[in-house]
Design a protein around this motif. Sequence first.
Motif, PDB file in Angstrom:
ATOM      1  N   LYS A1627      50.304  21.012 -37.177  1.00 45.88           N
ATOM      2  CA  LYS A1627      51.445  20.910 -38.109  1.00 45.88           C
ATOM      3  C   LYS A1627      51.076  21.330 -39.538  1.00 45.88           C
ATOM      4  CE  LYS A1627      53.914  18.908 -34.821  1.00 45.88           C
ATOM      5  NZ  LYS A1627      53.026  19.293 -33.734  1.00 45.88           N
ATOM      6  N   MET A1628      50.371  22.449 -39.643  1.00 43.11           N
ATOM      7  CA  MET A1628      50.033  22.980 -40.978  1.00 43.11           C
ATOM      8  C   MET A1628      50.346  24.465 -41.001  1.00 43.11           C
ATOM      9  SD  MET A1628      46.274  21.680 -42.119  1.00 43.11           S
ATOM     10  CE  MET A1628      45.847  20.000 -42.503  1.00 43.11           C
ATOM     11  N   ASN A1629      50.788  24.964 -42.167  1.00 44.54           N
ATOM     12  CA  ASN A1629      50.864  26.423 -42.277  1.00 44.54           C
ATOM     13  C   ASN A1629      49.517  26.932 -42.806  1.00 44.54           C
ATOM     14  OD1 ASN A1629      50.704  26.139 -45.033  1.00 44.54           O
ATOM     15  ND2 ASN A1629      52.938  26.138 -45.316  1.00 44.54           N
ATOM     16  N   PRO A1630      49.267  28.264 -42.748  1.00 46.21           N
ATOM     17  CA  PRO A1630      47.954  28.783 -43.162  1.00 46.21           C
ATOM     18  C   PRO A1630      47.528  28.333 -44.563  1.00 46.21           C
ATOM     19  CG  PRO A1630      49.171  30.483 -42.027  1.00 46.21           C
ATOM     20  CD  PRO A1630      50.108  29.313 -42.156  1.00 46.21           C
ATOM     21  N   ASN A1631      48.501  28.280 -45.515  1.00 41.29           N
ATOM     22  CA  ASN A1631      48.133  27.867 -46.879  1.00 41.29           C
ATOM     23  C   ASN A1631      47.657  26.423 -46.933  1.00 41.29           C
ATOM     24  OD1 ASN A1631      48.194  29.861 -48.940  1.00 41.29           O
ATOM     25  ND2 ASN A1631      50.363  30.164 -48.470  1.00 41.29           N
ATOM     26  N   GLU A1632      48.297  25.568 -46.122  1.00 39.88           N
ATOM     27  CA  GLU A1632      47.869  24.162 -46.088  1.00 39.88           C
ATOM     28  C   GLU A1632      46.475  24.055 -45.466  1.00 39.88           C
ATOM     29  OE1 GLU A1632      52.189  21.916 -45.682  1.00 39.88           O
ATOM     30  OE2 GLU A1632      51.225  22.753 -43.914  1.00 39.88           O
ATOM     31  N   LEU A1664      44.630  36.325 -45.800  1.00 35.26           N
ATOM     32  CA  LEU A1664      45.984  36.144 -46.342  1.00 35.26           C
ATOM     33  C   LEU A1664      46.297  37.227 -47.380  1.00 35.26           C
ATOM     34  CD1 LEU A1664      46.020  32.246 -46.755  1.00 35.26           C
ATOM     35  CD2 LEU A1664      47.188  33.587 -45.005  1.00 35.26           C
ATOM     36  N   LEU A1665      45.322  37.486 -48.275  1.00 40.05           N
ATOM     37  CA  LEU A1665      45.567  38.493 -49.311  1.00 40.05           C
ATOM     38  C   LEU A1665      45.758  39.883 -48.700  1.00 40.05           C
ATOM     39  CD1 LEU A1665      43.068  37.392 -52.117  1.00 40.05           C
ATOM     40  CD2 LEU A1665      45.542  37.165 -52.163  1.00 40.05           C
ATOM     41  N   GLN A1666      44.952  40.188 -47.679  1.00 37.91           N
ATOM     42  CA  GLN A1666      45.060  41.520 -47.052  1.00 37.91           C
ATOM     43  C   GLN A1666      46.412  41.681 -46.355  1.00 37.91           C
ATOM     44  OE1 GLN A1666      41.461  41.589 -44.750  1.00 37.91           O
ATOM     45  NE2 GLN A1666      40.446  43.019 -46.125  1.00 37.91           N
ATOM     46  N   ASN A1667      46.925  40.569 -45.830  1.00 40.48           N
ATOM     47  CA  ASN A1667      48.212  40.630 -45.125  1.00 40.48           C
ATOM     48  C   ASN A1667      49.390  40.337 -46.062  1.00 40.48           C
ATOM     49  OD1 ASN A1667      47.185  41.322 -42.571  1.00 40.48           O
ATOM     50  ND2 ASN A1667      46.443  39.227 -42.335  1.00 40.48           N
ATOM     51  N   ARG A1668      49.132  40.517 -47.393  1.00 43.13           N
ATOM     52  CA  ARG A1668      50.176  40.383 -48.417  1.00 43.13           C
ATOM     53  C   ARG A1668      50.871  39.024 -48.408  1.00 43.13           C
ATOM     54  NH1 ARG A1668      51.217  46.038 -48.857  1.00 43.13           N
ATOM     55  NH2 ARG A1668      49.102  46.798 -49.137  1.00 43.13           N
ATOM     56  N   GLN A1670      51.239  35.112 -49.810  1.00 47.60           N
ATOM     57  CA  GLN A1670      51.070  34.519 -51.131  1.00 47.60           C
ATOM     58  C   GLN A1670      49.978  33.441 -51.109  1.00 47.60           C
ATOM     59  OE1 GLN A1670      52.862  35.904 -53.571  1.00 47.60           O
ATOM     60  NE2 GLN A1670      51.534  34.776 -54.944  1.00 47.60           N
ATOM     61  N   VAL A1671      49.046  33.504 -52.080  1.00 47.30           N
ATOM     62  CA  VAL A1671      48.081  32.409 -52.255  1.00 47.30           C
ATOM     63  C   VAL A1671      48.228  31.956 -53.710  1.00 47.30           C
ATOM     64  CG1 VAL A1671      45.670  31.715 -52.219  1.00 47.30           C
ATOM     65  CG2 VAL A1671      46.488  33.439 -50.608  1.00 47.30           C
ATOM     66  N   SER A1672      48.404  30.635 -53.919  1.00 47.42           N
ATOM     67  CA  SER A1672      48.720  30.170 -55.281  1.00 47.42           C
ATOM     68  C   SER A1672      47.546  30.415 -56.223  1.00 47.42           C
ATOM     69  CB  SER A1672      49.068  28.686 -55.266  1.00 47.42           C
ATOM     70  OG  SER A1672      47.882  27.934 -55.115  1.00 47.42           O
ATOM     71  N   GLU A1673      47.889  30.653 -57.492  1.00 48.41           N
ATOM     72  CA  GLU A1673      46.903  30.889 -58.549  1.00 48.41           C
ATOM     73  C   GLU A1673      45.901  29.741 -58.598  1.00 48.41           C
ATOM     74  OE1 GLU A1673      45.416  33.141 -61.725  1.00 48.41           O
ATOM     75  OE2 GLU A1673      47.079  33.652 -60.414  1.00 48.41           O
ATOM     76  N   GLU A1674      46.418  28.530 -58.477  1.00 44.35           N
ATOM     77  CA  GLU A1674      45.586  27.327 -58.604  1.00 44.35           C
ATOM     78  C   GLU A1674      44.516  27.305 -57.513  1.00 44.35           C
ATOM     79  OE1 GLU A1674      46.145  22.520 -58.226  1.00 44.35           O
ATOM     80  OE2 GLU A1674      47.935  23.801 -58.255  1.00 44.35           O
TER      81      GLU A1674
END
Length: 1930
Positions: A1627-1632, A1664-1668, A1670-1674
Motif C-alpha cells: 500500500k505504498m506508491n513509489p515516492n512513499e 523515477l527521474l529517468q521515467n519523468r 516527480q520527486v519532491s525537492e525536499e
Amino acid sequence: MVLKKKKEIQVDAFLLDQQQLEKLQRFSKAEEQNLASLLLHCAQLSNGIQQIQCIKQIMPLVKKMDRNSVCDPMVKACLDILGETYFSLGVKNPLKKVLASSLNSLPEEFMLLAIQSFVCCLKEELKTTDVYLYRKVLDNLASCMEDFRLGRATVKNLFEEVLQFLQKSLLDIQEENRQNHGNRVVQTQLMHDLLIAVKVSMMLVQKLPENIQGSLWKHHESFVWQSMCSLLKSSTNLLMDETLLQTVQTTSGLAVILFTKAMYDPVEELPSLVSGLLLGSMKHAGLPAWFVSNCGTLCTEKLPDSVCLFLCHGALAMLEWKNGSMGENGEKLLLDIASVLLSLSSELKDSGMAASLSRILTIWTNSALAALVSGSPDLKIKLNGNSDVTGKLLEYIYTHWEHPLDAVRHQTKLIFKNLLQIHRTTIAGSNEKSDPFFARLIKYLLSLEWHVKGKYASLGCLVECVGTEDILQWDRTIPVQILDVMNDQSLAPYASDLLETMFTNHKAHFTLSFQEGTWIDQWHDIWVSPLLVILCEGNHDQTTYIIDYYLPKLLKCSPDSLSYMIRILQASADANLGSCSTRGALGALMACLRTARAHGHLELSNIMNNGLVSTEYIKQGLVHQHNQVCIDALGLLCETHRSTEIVSMEEIQLILFFMMYNLNSQSPSVRQQICSLLRKLFCRIQESSQVLYKLEQNKAKQELLENSTKMHPLGILQQYKDFMSSVCDRLFEVLFPGSSHPTRFSALTILGSIAEIFSAPEGQAQVFQLDREIDSTRVRTLIQCFASTFEEVKVLAFGLLMKLRDVAFHLQDSENLDDLFRAVMDLSTSTKPYDCVTASYLLNFLVHHKGLQHICLGKWFEHNPQMDENTSVSTVENNTLAVIKLLLVNVEEEIFQAKKSLLQAAASFPMYGRVHCITGALQQLPFDNLTLVAEWKEMVARLILMSYELSAVVSPVVQSSSPEGLIPMDSDSESAGRLQMILHEIQPQDTNDYFMQAKILKEHCEVESEKVPDRRAMENICTEMRGKERQTCDVTAQMVLVCCWRSMKEVSLLLGTLCKLLPSQATSEPSNGLITVEQVKNIGDYFKHHLLQSRHRGAFELAYAGFVQLTEMLPRCNSESLRRMPEQWLRCVLEEIKSCDPSSTLCATRRSAGIPFYIQALLASEPKKSKTDLLKMTMKELISLAAPLNESPSVVPQVHALNILRALFRDTRLGENIMPYVADGIQAAVLGFMSPVWAVRNSSTLLFSALITRIFGVKRGKDENSKKNRMTGREFFSRFPSLYPFLLKQLEVATRTLNSEAEELKIHPSLFLLLLILGRLYPSPMDGTYSALGMAPFVPFIIRCGHSPVYRSREMSGRALVPFVMVNEVPHTVLSLLEGLPDSTSPSIRQNNIHGTLLQVFHLLQSYLDSKQLMSSDFQQGLGDIITCIGTKLWLAKRPNPCLVTRAAYLDVLVMLSTHLGKFRKQGMQLFQFWEEMNGVISDSELVSSIRCSSAVPGLIQYLQSVTKLVISVLSVTAGPDIQSSSSPVAKKIAKPSLSIVCLLHCEFHEVRLLALEAVLLWLKQTNSKQIAEERGSALCLLIGLEGTLLTMALEEKNLQCFSKVLEILYNMDLRNVLPKTECSIKMNPNELLTWSLNIVDISNSTEVQSIALKFASKLIIHLLQNRQQVSEEVLKKWIQLIADFCGDEQQTEMLLAAAEVLKSTTSFLLINEKLILGLSDTLAMWKCVVLLLQNEDLVVRDAAAEVIQVAQSEKKSSKGTEFAFRIVSAPMALDLAFGILCELLRRWGEMRAGVPILLEWLLGDGDPKRDSETSAPEEDDYLFDKGEVNFWAEKLTHVRQLSKHLLQLISTAQLTLPDHRELNRLSRRALDQAQLVGHLRRALPPTPEFSKTAEFTRLAIQNERISVCLKILNLLKSDDTCNNENLEK
C-alpha cells in the motif's frame, strides 16, 4: 638491466729485502734490459697489477737468451729471487698464479737451475717449527702440486722431507688443538689447518704415485712405508674424532681409503675389506698387522654412524668404479654401500649429516651408473627400476623431496634423475616409452597434489627421459594446471622450472618431427595462449609471479613468440583496459613489452615508430589503477638490456608525466620498485653520458652516432641536464608542508639515488650535479623532514644531507645553526618519546659543522681552547666529544633530581632522550681512528657509571611485580595496602614519599604549612628544574612507566653500543682499547641482573637488544676469560632454574619474563659452523626439566623450561640446529598438557603452538583445511621417528576410556593436541610398501576418538581421520562406518557415538568428492554403494531420532551428496529414488509441520539450518530442465517439492529466513550474470512472483541481517518488476517507498543496512527521474545530504564504498549530463563528494571513486569518437581529471558566473584558522604517544594546486561572464582577513616551530598557500573585470 657494482681486484705487491735488491742492482745493466733489470724494475713498482704485467714479460726475455747463459751467475741469482718470491707470496695473491704459469713455460735448459733454486727455498720452508706458521708451508706445498711443473719437480726431489713434514704437522696441530680446548676462534683456525694438511697428504699420494710404488712394500722398515703408516694412523684418528669440524672428518674418510688403497696388497681384496668395515663383520685375524695397528679402531662391530657415512664417501670417491676393475667384490661393495647409506638415513637427523648423506647418495648413483656400463647382468637386475634398492631409494626421495634444507632437496632431485638414467641403462634396447616403470612413475606423480614441491623436479626429470608429448597424453590440461599454481610464491619457481623443461622439450620434439613453421601455432596454443588469458584476468600475485618467473624463460626459448603476443594483446587492448584488480590486455601488453625489452628481445624505438604501441597506451599504463601495470609501464621505459642505451626525448617526457602522479603510493613494495627503476634510468643516463662525452672528444667516431640518433651529442647531454633538473624540481616541490609519508619517502629515496649516481670522481665530466640545484630553501626543506613522525623519512633526509653537507652548511647562517642546536637540547628532554629521535638525527647532522663549538656550544659551557690547537683531530670527533660532554653533564644533573622525585622527572625531564642522543652520536664515530684516546677513555668510564646510576633510579619500577600501575589512583585501603607491598618489594631510591604523593601536581597552588595532611598527600608543586615559571604536570602511571622503561631501554642500548663499538683490551697493560675487560664483565653482570629480574616486557626486550650486541662480541675477543663468559652465565642460570630455591628472584609468571631472552642471546652467539656444544648441553637440560620423569616438589623449573624451549624453537637464528630436539619438545608439551597445575598446562600449550609452526611452517592463509602447512605422514614420521610410537601410545591411552560402557565423563586432556598434530598430516599415493612407519595403526584409534563426549574432539577426529585413509579406501571405510550406525530398533543408542561417526563420514566424503578421480568408474561405483547404504539409515534424519544434533549431522551428509549430484546433473533410477527419499525427509521435518519446541532446545537451530540447506539444494536440482522436462512418473512426483521458497521466507526462525534469502540472492545473481543458459533458466523459475513477498518482508522484518539481505535483493532486482507490486503488497506508491528507504538510512544503527538502503533509494530516484516522474525537492535535498554524510572522513569503509557506488550510478545521468537536472549547487555538492572520496585514506575507497571518472571519461570517448581518453586511472590522476571535467562542465552548462565562486570557496577551505589553532593546541599534551594527525595519503596542497591549475586555465581560455562584484568582494574580504590572521599566528610561533609545534606549523603553512592562491585568482578576475568595464565605457 641488472645494476652490478664493478669489483675492484686487489693485488698486494711483493717487496724484496735490501740484500736481494743489491744483488739485482749488481747484475742489471742500464743500457739494455736484461733479466735482472726487469726484476729490479718489477720490485720497485708499488702496484700489484703493474707487477703482474711486468712478470708476464720475463719468459719472452728468457726465451731470447742463448743456451750459454745457463752458466751466467745473473740467471742463477734471478731464479733464486723468483723462488724466494714465489714462496713468500700468499696463496690467494694473483701474483703467485701468474708467476707459476710464467715459470711453466721455462725453457728446458734452465729447468735444472730453477729446480735447484726452488729446492733450496722449499727446504727452508720445511724447517718451520711454529704450529701457527704451518698453514703457509702447507699452502705452498699445495700450490706446488697444482698444475705447476717446476713445483711438482721440487716436491719430488724432497719427497721424504715433505712426507716427514706432513707427518709432523698432523700430529702437532692435533696436539695444539687439544691444548686450546674451549678457545673457539683458535680451534676453528687449527681445524682448518688440519683440513689443509690432510688434503696436501692426499695430493702427495695422488699426484706423485711413482714415489710410493716400487720401494714401498718391498720392506716395511723403509722410511716411506713408516711415514705412510703414520699418515694412515693420523687420518684414522681424525676420522674417529667427533669433536672436529665435519669437513675434517669427511676429508679424513677419503684419506683413509686412499692411503689403504695405496698400501694394500693384493688390491683385489680391497672391496671386501671396505665391505667388512662398513658392515662390522671384520675380524682382526684375517687382516695385515700394519692395518690393525694403524686402523684398529675401525675394525669394530658397530662403527659410529658418522664414521660409517664418511667411509662410504671415501670408498665411492677413491675407488675405481669404471670398467669393472674390481669385479664381483666391487659390485657387492656397491650394493652394501647403498644398504648402509639407506639405513643411516633414518638414524642421522642432524642437518649437517642429512645434507652430507644426500650428497653421498648422489655420488653413489653416479658410481652405480659408471659401474653399470661394464657391469654383470646380475648387477643390472639388482639395479633395475623394479629392484629392492631402487624401491628404497625412491622411498628416500619421496621422504626428502620437501626437506627444509635446500641442499637436501637439490640432491634428492639429482638422485631421482640418476635413478631414471640407471633404469634406462638396465633396459637399454627395449622401448622406453612403453616401459611399465616409467608409466607407473608418471601415473603416481600426476596423482599427487600440486602443492607437493618434490613433484615438479621429479616430473621435470621424467620429461627429459620420456618427452613432454608423452606426459601431455596423460592429461592435456597440465600446462594450465601448473600456471594456476603460480599464485603461490613458494611454488612459483618450481612450477616455472618444470614449465621451462616441458616447453623447451616440446619445441625440440616439434622441430624434429614437423616441417618448418607448421607446428608453431599448435605450440602457441599449448604454452602461450593460457599465459595471455591469465595475464589479462588473473589475480595480482599469480600474474606477478608468472611475469617474474615464466615469461622471461618463454621468450628466451622462443623470441619469435613476442610478435604473436603483441598481435593478440594489441587487438583487445582498447576494449580490455583492466581494472584495479586485473591487468587487462593493456597491462598484459606492458608486462610482455617490459620483459622483452629488459632481456634484449626488443627495441622500444622500433615498436613506437612502427605504431605497434602508441605513446597514449604507455601513458595510460603509467597512470593505471592497477599498481603493477604502472610499474610495468615504467619498467618498459627504464629497463634496457644495454646500460648505455641513449634515453630518448619521448622516454624523458613520459617519465616526467609519470612523476606527476605516482610518488604518493601507499604500497611499500610499489614505492621500492619505482625508486629502483628510476635508479636504473639514472644509471643509464650517467653511463650513456660518459659515452657521449667520449664521442664528443673523439670527433672521428661521430658519424657512427649520427646514423643512430638525429641529435648532436652535446644536444643530448643538454637534454639530460634539463631532464635531471626538472626531476629535482619535481622532487623538492612535493616535499611541501603536509605532504604524506609515501610522497616524502619516494622523493627522498630518489634524490638520494641521484646524489649517489651523479657524484663524479675528480676530473671526470659530469652531466649533472645535485649540489648545484640546492639553495637555502631546499636545505631548510630537508632539515624539516627530521620532524616527520616516520623514522625512515628521518634516515633518508639525514643520508641526503650528509651527501650534500658542504653545500648545506655553506647555506646556513650561524643564527640558524644556533636555533637548531637549541631545538636539539629542548627535544632531547621532551616528554614525547619520539622527539628524542628527531633530536638525535639533528645532532648527528650538526656535529659535522666545523664551527659548531664556536657558534653553539660556547653558550652552553666554557670552550676548551686546547682542542682547537690540535689540528689533527677531526671535526666530527672534536664536536662529538664536546656534545656528549654537554649531554652527560645535563643527564647527571637530571639523575640527581630524579633521585629526589621520580614523579617530577617523569613529568618534566625524562632522562632517556639525552641518553638516546649520546648513543646516536657514538654510533657515527670512526672508533678505529680516534685521536683523543685519553679523553674518550675517561668519557666511556663516565658513561658506564651514568648508565648504572640511571638504571638504579628507574629499575625498581620495571622490576616490581606490577610495573604497569604504580601510582595509586584510588584512595581505598585495599589498593593502598597492595601498593605498600610493592614498595616494600622494590625499595625505591626516593627521598620524598615516592609513590605516597599525588597523581596531579597543581599549577600555582600555594602550599601552606598549616594545610591538612591528607590534602597535602593529594597535591604537590612541581617547578621545572631550570626555575622556569610553574606549570601543570598531570603525571599518569603511564608517564612514570614510560620514563622508566625507556630509560632502561636507552641504557641497555648505550651499554651494548659501548661493547660493540669499542675494541676491548687484550692485555692488562694500557693500550688503545677504550674499555677494559673488567668493565665488559660488569656490563655483562648488569644485563644478567636486569634480564633475569625485569617484569616489564618493554624493559627486558630492550635489555635483550643491548645484551645481544655484547654476546656477539664475546666469542671474537682476545681475552680468554671473556670468551668463557657465555658458557659460565649459561651454566649459572640453568643451575638457578633447576635449584627452584625459594629465595630466587627469577620471574615465574609473564612467560618467565626475560629468562628466555637471556638464554636465547647466549645460544645465538655460538658460531654457526661450530659443533654447537652449548646448544646441545642446554637442550638436554631443558628437555629433562620440561618432561620430568618423577614428581618434583616444585613445578617452577618445569614452567621455566617450557617457556625457554618455546622461545628457542621460535628463534630463527638457531635454524636447523634445533630440529633434532623437536620430537622431544612435542613429547614434553603433550605430557605437560596433562599436568594438574594450570601454569604447566599454559606453558605447554604455548610450546606446542610454537612447535607446530616450527614443523609445518608459518600459516599464511585463513583456510584451516588448506594443504599448505601440512606434510605427508611418511615425511613427518621419517623426520621425527620417535614420535611414531609416542603418538600411537598416547592415542591408545586417550581412547581407552572412550568405549567403556559407563556413561560418565572421562576426558583425556591430551586428546585434543594429538588430533591437532594428526590432522596436519595427509596421505600420499607414494605411502608405499617399504615403510615401517605405516599410517594404518592410527585409524582404529582415530575412529574411536569420534566417541568422545567433547563436541570439539569429535569434530577434530573427523578432520584427523581424512589423512589416514587413502582415496581409494574411502568408500570401503565410509560403508563400514555407516554400517556401524545403530538401527532404530537397537537397544542402547549412544548419540555421541552416532555424532562422531557422522562427522567422520562427512569429512571423508568431502575429501572424496573433492578428489581428482571424479570420472573413473570405480568412483561412480563407490558413490552408488554409499548412496544405497545411506538410504538404509535414513531414520537418523527423521523424527524417530530424538536427538536434533545427530539429525543435523545426518542432514549435512545428505546436503553434500545432493549438491554434488545436482552439480553434475546425474540421472538414473537410483538417483530419482534418492531425490524422492530427500522429499520424504523434508516433508517429515519440523519445517513442514509446526515446530513444537522452543529455540532453547539444544541443536534445534543447527537442525533447522541443515533442513533448510537440504530444501534449497533439492529445489535447485528439481527446478533444473532435466527433471522438469522428464516424462517418468517418479520425476513428475519429484518436480513438485513439499516446501517452496516462500514457505521458508515465512518461517518464524530468522536463521532459516537468512539462508533462504541468501539462496534467493545467489539465484538472482545467476540470472543477472552471463551464466550458462540452463542455470539461468532454473534460477528464473525459482524467482517467479517473489517481489510481493519480499516487499512485505522489507516492512515487517525485525532481524537486521535478514532485513539487510531483503534490501540487497530488492536492490539487485529489476525495478520495473518491483514497483508495480508496491501498491497491492504494501500500500505504498513509489515516492512513499523512496521516503521510507531514506528514513531507514536515517534511523538505522547498522552500517550494513544504511549502505544498502542508500543504494536502493538512489536506484529508485534515478529510475523515477529517468521515467519523468516527480520527486519532491525536499526528498532530493535529503538524499544529497545523506550522500555527503556518507563521505565524511570518519565514516566506516562500507559506507564510503556505498557512497562511491551511488555516485558512479548517477554519473552519466546527473553529474555529466548536458542539462543540469538537479540544479548547480546540488550537482556541485555531489561532485564535492567525489573529490572527497578521491582523497580518502583508504585505497579501496579511492579506487571505487575513480570509477566515477572512468564512466565520465568513457562517455566522453564515445561521444567524441576517436580521441584518446584516460579511463582506468589511479586516484591522483582521477582527482586531476575530476577538476578538469568539472571546469569543462561549468563552461558547457553556461554556469561559470555562479560556479567559479563556489570552486573558489573550495579552494579557500571551510576552516577558520583561529578556531583550528585553538582546537589543536590542547591536544598536544593529551596523549604521550599521540603523534598528531598521521597522514598516510591525502595531501591538501595537491588538491589545492590541481584545482587552482584548472581554474586558471578556465579563466584564461573563457571570456568570463564574471561573477558579480559583491560575491568577489565578499570572497576577497574573507581571504584577506584570513591572511592577516594566519600571518599573526605564524609570527607568534617559537624560533623552530617545525620541531616544537610541528602540527600547528604545517597547518598554517597549508592555509597560507591556500589563501595566496585564492587571492591570486581573485586579483586576476578583478583585473579582467576592470578591463571589461573599460571596454564597456569605450
